[in-house]
Motif scaffolding. Structure first.
Motif, PDB file in Angstrom:
ATOM      1  N   GLY A 184     -23.051 -60.590 -64.952  1.00  0.00           N
ATOM      2  CA  GLY A 184     -22.990 -60.694 -63.496  1.00  0.00           C
ATOM      3  C   GLY A 184     -22.059 -59.667 -62.883  1.00  0.00           C
ATOM      4  O   GLY A 184     -22.365 -59.068 -61.851  1.00  0.00           O
ATOM      5  N   ASN A 185     -20.910 -59.457 -63.509  1.00  0.00           N
ATOM      6  CA  ASN A 185     -19.957 -58.473 -63.002  1.00  0.00           C
ATOM      7  C   ASN A 185     -20.520 -57.056 -63.065  1.00  0.00           C
ATOM      8  O   ASN A 185     -20.367 -56.274 -62.129  1.00  0.00           O
ATOM      9  N   VAL A 186     -21.178 -56.734 -64.174  1.00  0.00           N
ATOM     10  CA  VAL A 186     -21.778 -55.404 -64.319  1.00  0.00           C
ATOM     11  C   VAL A 186     -22.904 -55.229 -63.301  1.00  0.00           C
ATOM     12  O   VAL A 186     -22.997 -54.185 -62.633  1.00  0.00           O
ATOM     13  N   ALA A 187     -23.742 -56.232 -63.146  1.00  0.00           N
ATOM     14  CA  ALA A 187     -24.830 -56.160 -62.165  1.00  0.00           C
ATOM     15  C   ALA A 187     -24.279 -55.972 -60.752  1.00  0.00           C
ATOM     16  O   ALA A 187     -24.821 -55.198 -59.960  1.00  0.00           O
ATOM     17  N   THR A 188     -23.203 -56.655 -60.438  1.00  0.00           N
ATOM     18  CA  THR A 188     -22.585 -56.540 -59.118  1.00  0.00           C
ATOM     19  C   THR A 188     -22.033 -55.139 -58.893  1.00  0.00           C
ATOM     20  O   THR A 188     -22.210 -54.562 -57.809  1.00  0.00           O
ATOM     21  N   LEU A 189     -21.379 -54.575 -59.894  1.00  0.00           N
ATOM     22  CA  LEU A 189     -20.864 -53.208 -59.770  1.00  0.00           C
ATOM     23  C   LEU A 189     -21.989 -52.219 -59.503  1.00  0.00           C
ATOM     24  O   LEU A 189     -21.869 -51.346 -58.638  1.00  0.00           O
ATOM     25  N   ILE A 190     -23.078 -52.361 -60.239  1.00  0.00           N
ATOM     26  CA  ILE A 190     -24.220 -51.467 -60.042  1.00  0.00           C
ATOM     27  C   ILE A 190     -24.837 -51.702 -58.666  1.00  0.00           C
ATOM     28  O   ILE A 190     -25.162 -50.756 -57.951  1.00  0.00           O
ATOM     29  N   GLY A 191     -24.998 -52.966 -58.297  1.00  0.00           N
ATOM     30  CA  GLY A 191     -25.608 -53.300 -57.016  1.00  0.00           C
ATOM     31  C   GLY A 191     -24.844 -52.778 -55.817  1.00  0.00           C
ATOM     32  O   GLY A 191     -25.430 -52.460 -54.782  1.00  0.00           O
ATOM     33  N   LYS A 192     -23.538 -52.682 -55.940  1.00  0.00           N
ATOM     34  CA  LYS A 192     -22.716 -52.158 -54.840  1.00  0.00           C
ATOM     35  C   LYS A 192     -22.886 -50.652 -54.663  1.00  0.00           C
ATOM     36  O   LYS A 192     -22.645 -50.120 -53.584  1.00  0.00           O
ATOM     37  N   LYS A 193     -23.307 -49.967 -55.726  1.00  0.00           N
ATOM     38  CA  LYS A 193     -23.441 -48.508 -55.674  1.00  0.00           C
ATOM     39  C   LYS A 193     -24.874 -48.051 -55.424  1.00  0.00           C
ATOM     40  O   LYS A 193     -25.093 -46.938 -54.966  1.00  0.00           O
ATOM     41  N   GLU A 194     -25.848 -48.885 -55.742  1.00  0.00           N
ATOM     42  CA  GLU A 194     -27.257 -48.512 -55.650  1.00  0.00           C
ATOM     43  C   GLU A 194     -27.903 -49.134 -54.419  1.00  0.00           C
ATOM     44  O   GLU A 194     -27.476 -50.179 -53.953  1.00  0.00           O
ATOM     45  N   LYS A 195     -28.960 -48.514 -53.941  1.00  0.00           N
ATOM     46  CA  LYS A 195     -29.703 -49.047 -52.809  1.00  0.00           C
ATOM     47  C   LYS A 195     -30.747 -50.058 -53.280  1.00  0.00           C
ATOM     48  O   LYS A 195     -31.275 -49.949 -54.388  1.00  0.00           O
ATOM     49  N   ASN A 196     -31.032 -51.010 -52.411  1.00  0.00           N
ATOM     50  CA  ASN A 196     -32.125 -51.971 -52.611  1.00  0.00           C
ATOM     51  C   ASN A 196     -31.998 -52.812 -53.867  1.00  0.00           C
ATOM     52  O   ASN A 196     -33.001 -53.118 -54.522  1.00  0.00           O
ATOM     53  N   ILE A 197     -30.767 -53.153 -54.235  1.00  0.00           N
ATOM     54  CA  ILE A 197     -30.552 -54.061 -55.351  1.00  0.00           C
ATOM     55  C   ILE A 197     -29.924 -55.337 -54.803  1.00  0.00           C
ATOM     56  O   ILE A 197     -28.945 -55.297 -54.065  1.00  0.00           O
TER      57      ILE A 197
END
Length: 125
Positions: free
Chosen positions: A75-88
């Protein structure tokens, strides 16, 4: 079509993908990325990000990452990626009804998915 990635500890997310496909048939837009006990957060980040890049190369804009628990490494890794990427969109606390609904209702929003599928959680006895 929305792409959905299940991110979780151990083989739980793989089992959820298998159960979803047992009920619905093959889901070409559903993926699972499991974190092994010997894997670092950095290695998991690389694998998850690689799958996201692959999905994007196929022309898919919208991506949901459903994680097993809030605050865990997936969840933490997904959140980090989601904050940097669009449409996640990242949603924690997946369960089978949630995954099935996300796979079958292409018009449901993330908030409605949570609201509707949490109504399915009931004490039976």
């Amino acid at each position: 079509m929305r792409q959905i990635i299940l991110a979780g500890h151990g083989d739980g997310c793989l089992g959820m993908k298998q159960s979803t496909e047992m009920i619905l048939g093959e889901q070409t837009h559903l993926y699972a990325v499991s974190l092994s006990s010997s894997e670092s957060a950095q290695d998991y980040h690389k694998r998850l990000h690689s799958l996201i890049d692959k999905s994007r190369k196929n022309g898919n804009d919208e991506l949901w990452i459903l994680t097993d628990i809030k605050g865990g490494t997936p969840g933490n890794v997904a959140t980090l990626i989601g904050k940097k990427e669009k449409n996640i969109t990242v949603i924690s606390g997946y369960h089978l009804a949630m995954i099935i609904t996300a796979c079958t209702d292409s018009h449901i929003t993330a908030n409605n998915l949570i609201e509707e599928t949490n109504k399915m959680i009931k004490k039976i006895i």
